[in-house]
Design an enzyme around this catalytic site. Structure first.
Site, PDB file in Angstrom:
ATOM      1  N   ASP A  64      39.910  20.142  -8.893  1.00 57.12           N
ATOM      2  CA  ASP A  64      39.642  21.345  -7.965  1.00 57.12           C
ATOM      3  C   ASP A  64      38.176  21.936  -8.056  1.00 57.12           C
ATOM      4  O   ASP A  64      37.300  21.858  -9.043  1.00 57.12           O
ATOM      5  CB  ASP A  64      40.710  22.275  -7.489  1.00 57.12           C
ATOM      6  CG  ASP A  64      40.787  22.776  -6.020  1.00 57.12           C
ATOM      7  OD1 ASP A  64      41.554  22.090  -4.850  1.00 57.12           O
ATOM      8  OD2 ASP A  64      39.685  23.775  -5.971  1.00 57.12           O
ATOM      9  N   HIS A 106      40.945  29.013  -5.460  1.00 55.42           N
ATOM     10  CA  HIS A 106      42.216  27.678  -5.633  1.00 55.42           C
ATOM     11  C   HIS A 106      42.378  26.477  -6.706  1.00 55.42           C
ATOM     12  O   HIS A 106      43.630  26.544  -6.325  1.00 55.42           O
ATOM     13  CB  HIS A 106      41.060  26.516  -4.233  1.00 55.42           C
ATOM     14  CG  HIS A 106      42.168  25.746  -3.783  1.00 55.42           C
ATOM     15  ND1 HIS A 106      41.678  24.569  -3.957  1.00 55.42           N
ATOM     16  CD2 HIS A 106      42.484  26.493  -2.457  1.00 55.42           C
ATOM     17  CE1 HIS A 106      42.468  24.307  -2.570  1.00 55.42           C
ATOM     18  NE2 HIS A 106      42.875  24.867  -2.605  1.00 55.42           N
ATOM     19  N   SER A 147      46.886  22.914   0.955  1.00 56.55           N
ATOM     20  CA  SER A 147      47.066  22.809  -0.596  1.00 56.55           C
ATOM     21  C   SER A 147      47.900  23.283  -0.731  1.00 56.55           C
ATOM     22  O   SER A 147      48.114  23.236  -2.269  1.00 56.55           O
ATOM     23  CB  SER A 147      45.651  24.315  -0.227  1.00 56.55           C
ATOM     24  OG  SER A 147      43.950  23.566   0.143  1.00 56.55           O
TER      25      SER A 147
END
Lengths: 104, 594
Positions: free
Chosen positions: B46, B87, B265
């Site tokens: 990520d 994230h 996600s």
């Protein structure tokens, strides 16, 4: 978004090419491929940036550092395409483009 | 019976839902039996992982990590203007946040190791993706990827040549030959009426594609239908419903904890965590075993909009929920007794030449191939829209996209097509036997350490990329090297020159020495600084033999210098040839000689 996709997007350090070389049979296969990759990169006026991850026979060729005008880059691109397309050991090659990826 | 002191654990409804019992991943029973992901490494591919944060640091695996954006081994996220690079850290927290540290939350597989590969925070190419998918692939067991092509309802994209080769190489050689497990999030294009059949990561056979459902079990507004989604698990829904609570970064506006993680996600890492629990109880599960166990154990549940279909193998499937909802208890108990599935089989149709015009909607072109005996339709219904394939109304993708202007619109021609099916050669009996075996294991009777089926050891596959010295390390080494060389040369030179001085002074031994001119005054005042060699004490008789050949200034000067205490010792020795010894100096005490 990672990168800006589309045809004009180039890799981080200017145009680069991924090349898949025909793996030669016999011992010492890896270094032979490495030498072959170095020679091919040199012939195309590029630098062999090494093997792509764990993919046997796949190499990344990048342009030597330095800024060049767009016209020259285009001429280089055509020269590289001609050299890679014409080399019998090249099974596959592709100029690296930026990919658009979105977090989900 | 599981209690954690983590302040946000009570809000983590996806782990243990007190408000709506059953609306969670059913993992506490697995934890009670000490299945926490121990010995398994999950890597989050990520925008980076803030591994220094309390909830992650103890489980962090530096040996499985790398930063491909900066080309160094540390995947720490870089703050950016949108405050968006949290994230990866949030996904990592869902998987392996440490319990009972009085900090934030708990991860699904809180006993597993968590690594990070930073690749999304900068220009991304096919070759970089290929490196990411196989990075440290003998250390990382599971790759959790909560990203994909744009979900704008127009984009058709997926892994390119190198990315595809890396996925294939990963399932063949990764994880000691059992195959890396690639978990990807299904699309977030619900609002654009997108469909993840257009997403090559989602519909790759090498990936475990995970979709999302909200706390009520419905497909959230952001989720999109997808034939190749294997299963779903929980994530946030619309405003009225709770999102996922997990660890967050503490850079910029981050506080180290968030209650707002959502989207597909948030679902994919939960699935990655559950697969880590499976690999703890059975490390030799192949990448295909994992996919089959998901299909066999995912649970269908009532959702009127889900349009469930039961296929010939007896499995319920829906384009909104795949084969159903993931259940950690069922996954782990099935893994415990699972024996490997047959090898991957593929069934390829001949190339079917059509050369038929594709009429404009609402008329359509339908082509059939009935070489596969199957009892029910729906196996191969495709709706081809111009040259882009896939089944979904693509409101945002005008079929004339990419063609020259409307007026010169040509009818599309379907030249040829081919159908390839991948799967396992199992008879319906095999499947029913396996299903009953699993149901008998769901009591948890095998879920203890004394029971373990034989597990073949993996292959020793060297990681070819070895340790590459990063440019920073190289520069440091060069600098230290130069420094060392310089001082060595300087020191050698100094020793040589001082030796040369001594040598030149030694010449005096054979004849009278002439001291460099010294002022009498200084001498009388005893202020002169004399460089005399170091003296060592020796007993008198030895001295007898030595002193005959060796006479030094120190014999003459020692008493007054000693008294004055202002003498300086240096390397350059100076010696005098003294006509005779001062006996009184020798008298009764050790003589100082040089």
């Amino acid at each position: 978004l990672a990168g800006t996709g589309g045809p004009d997007g180039q890799g981080p350090g200017g145009p680069s090419w991924a090349v898949h070389l025909e793996s030669l049979k016999g011992d010492g296969e890896e270094e032979t491929l490495e030498q072959q990759a170095d020679a091919l990169a040199q012939a195309a006026g590029l630098v062999n940036a090494g093997r792509i991850g764990e993919l046997q026979g796949h190499y990344l060729f990048v342009q030597p550092a330095g800024h060049r005008p767009a016209l020259e880059v285009e001429a280089i691109r055509q020269h590289v395409e001609a050299v890679l397309a014409g080399h019998e050991a090249v099974r596959w090659h592709s100029e690296q483009r930026l990919l658009r990826r979105a977090k989900r | 019976s599981v209690h954690f002191n983590d302040p946000k654990y009570p809000q983590q409804w996806h782990l243990n839902n007190r408000r709506s019992p059953g609306r969670d991943i059913n993992v506490t029973g697995v934890w009670e039996r000490n299945v926490t992901g121990r010995g398994v490494t999950v890597v989050v591919v990520d925008d980076g992982v803030e591994h220094t944060i309390q909830d992650i640091a103890p489980n962090y695996s530096p040996e499985g990590s790398y930063d491909l954006n900066s080309d160094d081994p540390d995947p720490m996220p870089h703050p950016d203007v949108e405050n968006g690079n949290h994230h990866g850290t949030r996904c990592a927290g869902e998987i392996a946040a440490v319990p009972n540290n009085s900090f934030c939350a708990v991860g699904v597989a809180y006993g597993s190791r968590i690594a990070g590969i930073r690749v999304l925070d900068g220009p991304l190419t096919d070759s970089m993706e290929a490196v990411a998918f196989n990075k440290h692939y003998q250390i990382n067991d599971i790759y959790s990827c909560s990203w994909g092509p744009d979900d704008d309802g127009k984009t058709v994209d997926g892994p390119h040549q190198l990315g595809k080769a890396a996925l294939q190489h990963g399932v063949i050689a990764g994880r000691q030959g059992f195959g890396s497990i690639f978990v990807v999030a299904s699309g977030n294009g619900g609002q654009h009426n997108d469909n993840c059949n257009y997403d090559g990561y989602a519909n790759s056979i090498y990936t475990v594609t995970i979709g999302a459902v909200d706390e009520e079990g419905h497909m959230p507004f952001y989720a999109e239908e997808c034939a190749s989604m294997l299963a779903v698990t929980f994530s946030g829904g619309d405003k009225m419903l709770r999102s996922i609570v997990t660890t967050d970064w503490d850079l910029q506006k981050g506080t180290g904890c968030t209650e707002g993680h959502t989207g597909t996600s948030a679902a994919a890492p939960l699935a990655a965590g559950m697969i880590a629990l499976m690999l703890q109880v059975r490390p030799c599960l192949t990448w295909r075993d994992v996919q089959h166990i998901i299909v066999f154990t995912a649970t269908r549940y009532e959702d009127r909009r889900a349009e469930w279909v039961t296929n010939e193998a007896g499995f319920s499937h829906s384009h909104q929920h795949g084969f159903g909802l993931l259940n950690a208890w069922r996954l782990v108990n099935a893994a415990k007794i699972w024996t490997s599935v047959p090898y991957l089989a593929s069934y390829v149709s001949p190339m079917l030449k059509e050369n038929k015009a594709i009429p404009q909607s609402p008329r359509s072109l339908e082509v059939l191939w009935n070489g596969i005996p199957h009892g029910f339709n729906g196996l191969g219904t495709f709706s081809i829209c111009a040259m882009l394939g896939g089944e979904s109304p693509r409101d945002y993708q005008a079929c004339r996209q990419g063609m020259s202007g409307m007026e010169s619109f040509q009818v599309g021609i379907l030249r040829q097509w081919q159908l390839t099916l991948y799967g396992s050669v199992w008879s319906p009996v095999d499947i029913r036997d396996r299903q009953s075996l699993l149901e008998s294991a769901m009591s948890g009777k095998h879920l203890h350490d004394d029971f373990a089926l034989p597990c073949p050891p993996g292959l020793k596959i060297p990681e070819e990329d070895g340790y590459t010295i990063t440019p920073n390390t190289l520069k440091t080494l060069v600098l230290v090297g130069c420094f060392t060389v310089f001082w060595t040369v300087y020191y050698m030179l100094e020793v040589y020159l001082s030796q040369r001085n001594v040598a030149s002074n030694q010449v005096c031994r054979s004849g009278p020495c002439h001291w460099p001119h010294r002022s009498r005054k200084a001498k009388e005042e005893g202020t002169e600084l004399e460089s005399v060699p170091l003296c060592s004490s020796k007993d008198p008789d030895e001295v007898e033999t030595e002193s005959r050949g060796l006479s030094t200034a120190s014999d003459l000067l020692v008493p007054d210098l000693l008294e004055q205490g202002d003498w300086s010792l240096s390397q350059n020795k100076s010696t005098l040839d003294c006509p005779h010894q001062h006996r009184d100096l020798l008298h009764g005490k050790e003589e100082q000689i040089c």
